[in-house]
Design a protein around this motif. Sequence first.
Motif, short mmCIF file in Angstrom:
data_model
loop_
_atom_site.label_atom_id
_atom_site.label_comp_id
_atom_site.label_asym_id
_atom_site.label_seq_id
_atom_site.Cartn_x
_atom_site.Cartn_y
_atom_site.Cartn_z
N ASP A 93 0.83 -1.21 0.00
CA ASP A 93 0.00 0.00 0.00
C ASP A 93 0.86 1.25 0.00
O ASP A 93 0.59 2.21 -0.74
N LEU A 94 1.91 1.26 0.81
CA LEU A 94 2.77 2.43 0.90
C LEU A 94 3.51 2.66 -0.42
O LEU A 94 3.61 3.79 -0.89
N GLU A 95 4.02 1.59 -1.02
CA GLU A 95 4.72 1.73 -2.29
C GLU A 95 3.79 2.25 -3.39
O GLU A 95 4.16 3.11 -4.18
N GLU A 96 2.56 1.74 -3.41
CA GLU A 96 1.59 2.23 -4.40
C GLU A 96 1.23 3.68 -4.12
O GLU A 96 1.11 4.49 -5.06
N ALA A 97 1.09 4.05 -2.86
CA ALA A 97 0.79 5.44 -2.51
C ALA A 97 1.91 6.36 -3.00
O ALA A 97 1.64 7.43 -3.55
N ILE A 98 3.16 5.95 -2.82
CA ILE A 98 4.29 6.76 -3.28
C ILE A 98 4.29 6.89 -4.79
O ILE A 98 4.47 7.98 -5.33
N SER A 99 4.05 5.78 -5.48
CA SER A 99 4.02 5.81 -6.94
C SER A 99 2.91 6.73 -7.46
O SER A 99 3.13 7.55 -8.36
N LEU A 100 1.73 6.62 -6.87
CA LEU A 100 0.60 7.46 -7.29
C LEU A 100 0.85 8.93 -6.97
O LEU A 100 0.53 9.82 -7.77
N ALA A 101 1.45 9.20 -5.81
CA ALA A 101 1.75 10.58 -5.43
C ALA A 101 2.77 11.19 -6.39
O ALA A 101 2.65 12.37 -6.76
N CYS A 102 3.74 10.39 -6.83
CA CYS A 102 4.72 10.88 -7.81
C CYS A 102 4.04 11.21 -9.14
O CYS A 102 4.33 12.25 -9.74
N GLU A 103 3.15 10.33 -9.57
CA GLU A 103 2.41 10.59 -10.82
C GLU A 103 1.58 11.86 -10.71
O GLU A 103 1.55 12.69 -11.64
N ALA A 104 0.88 12.02 -9.59
CA ALA A 104 0.05 13.22 -9.39
C ALA A 104 0.90 14.47 -9.41
O ALA A 104 0.53 15.48 -10.03
N LEU A 105 2.07 14.42 -8.78
CA LEU A 105 2.97 15.57 -8.73
C LEU A 105 3.47 15.94 -10.12
O LEU A 105 3.56 17.12 -10.47
N GLU A 106 3.77 14.94 -10.93
CA GLU A 106 4.24 15.20 -12.30
C GLU A 106 3.19 15.91 -13.14
O GLU A 106 3.52 16.70 -14.02
N LEU A 107 1.92 15.64 -12.86
CA LEU A 107 0.83 16.26 -13.62
C LEU A 107 0.51 17.68 -13.15
O LEU A 107 -0.25 18.39 -13.81
N ARG A 108 1.06 18.08 -11.99
CA ARG A 108 0.80 19.41 -11.44
C ARG A 108 2.11 20.10 -11.08
O ARG A 108 2.40 20.35 -9.91
N PRO A 109 2.92 20.46 -12.09
CA PRO A 109 4.20 21.12 -11.78
C PRO A 109 3.96 22.53 -11.23
O PRO A 109 2.89 23.10 -11.38
#
Length: 152
Positions: A93-109
């Motif tokens: 769960d934590l690894e997936e949360a980190i991956s998703l948070a990184c993706e979200a951050l890339e979409l909102r520079p």
Amino acid sequence: MSDLKEAIDLCREALALRPSPHPDSWIVLININKAVFACYLCTGTMTNLEEAISLDHQALELRLSPHPDCSNSLNNLAISLQDRYKLTKSMADLEEAISLACEALELRPSPHPDHSTLLENLAISLKDRYWHTKAIPDLEEAISLYREALKL
């Protein structure tokens, strides 16, 4: 609590009127999710959190990139998974949360108004991973993200 349950029931009725692939079904999913997640926050009941995660997944499937709200769905799911990690200590769960948070951050520079919030959410997950693994790079990156968020 009865108001939340009523809100959830009404949202479910609305979803029945706008089933997927209706272009607005994601809006109803988000509304149900908010109410279910609020129930989880009030009660701490794992079934509410599990349902919120399921609803987050469904909403994300309807708002994949390049949808303008994809970042919000990614972040919502990351937060829900982060909460489940706190209860279960599931590294998946934590690894997936980190991956998703990184993706979200890339979409909102930067200078997007959500950028600092997304930085903080990723930092929280990295800090939690540090506490679990004691990997210093996670702590250093979390500190760096917090500092960057403070500058915005």
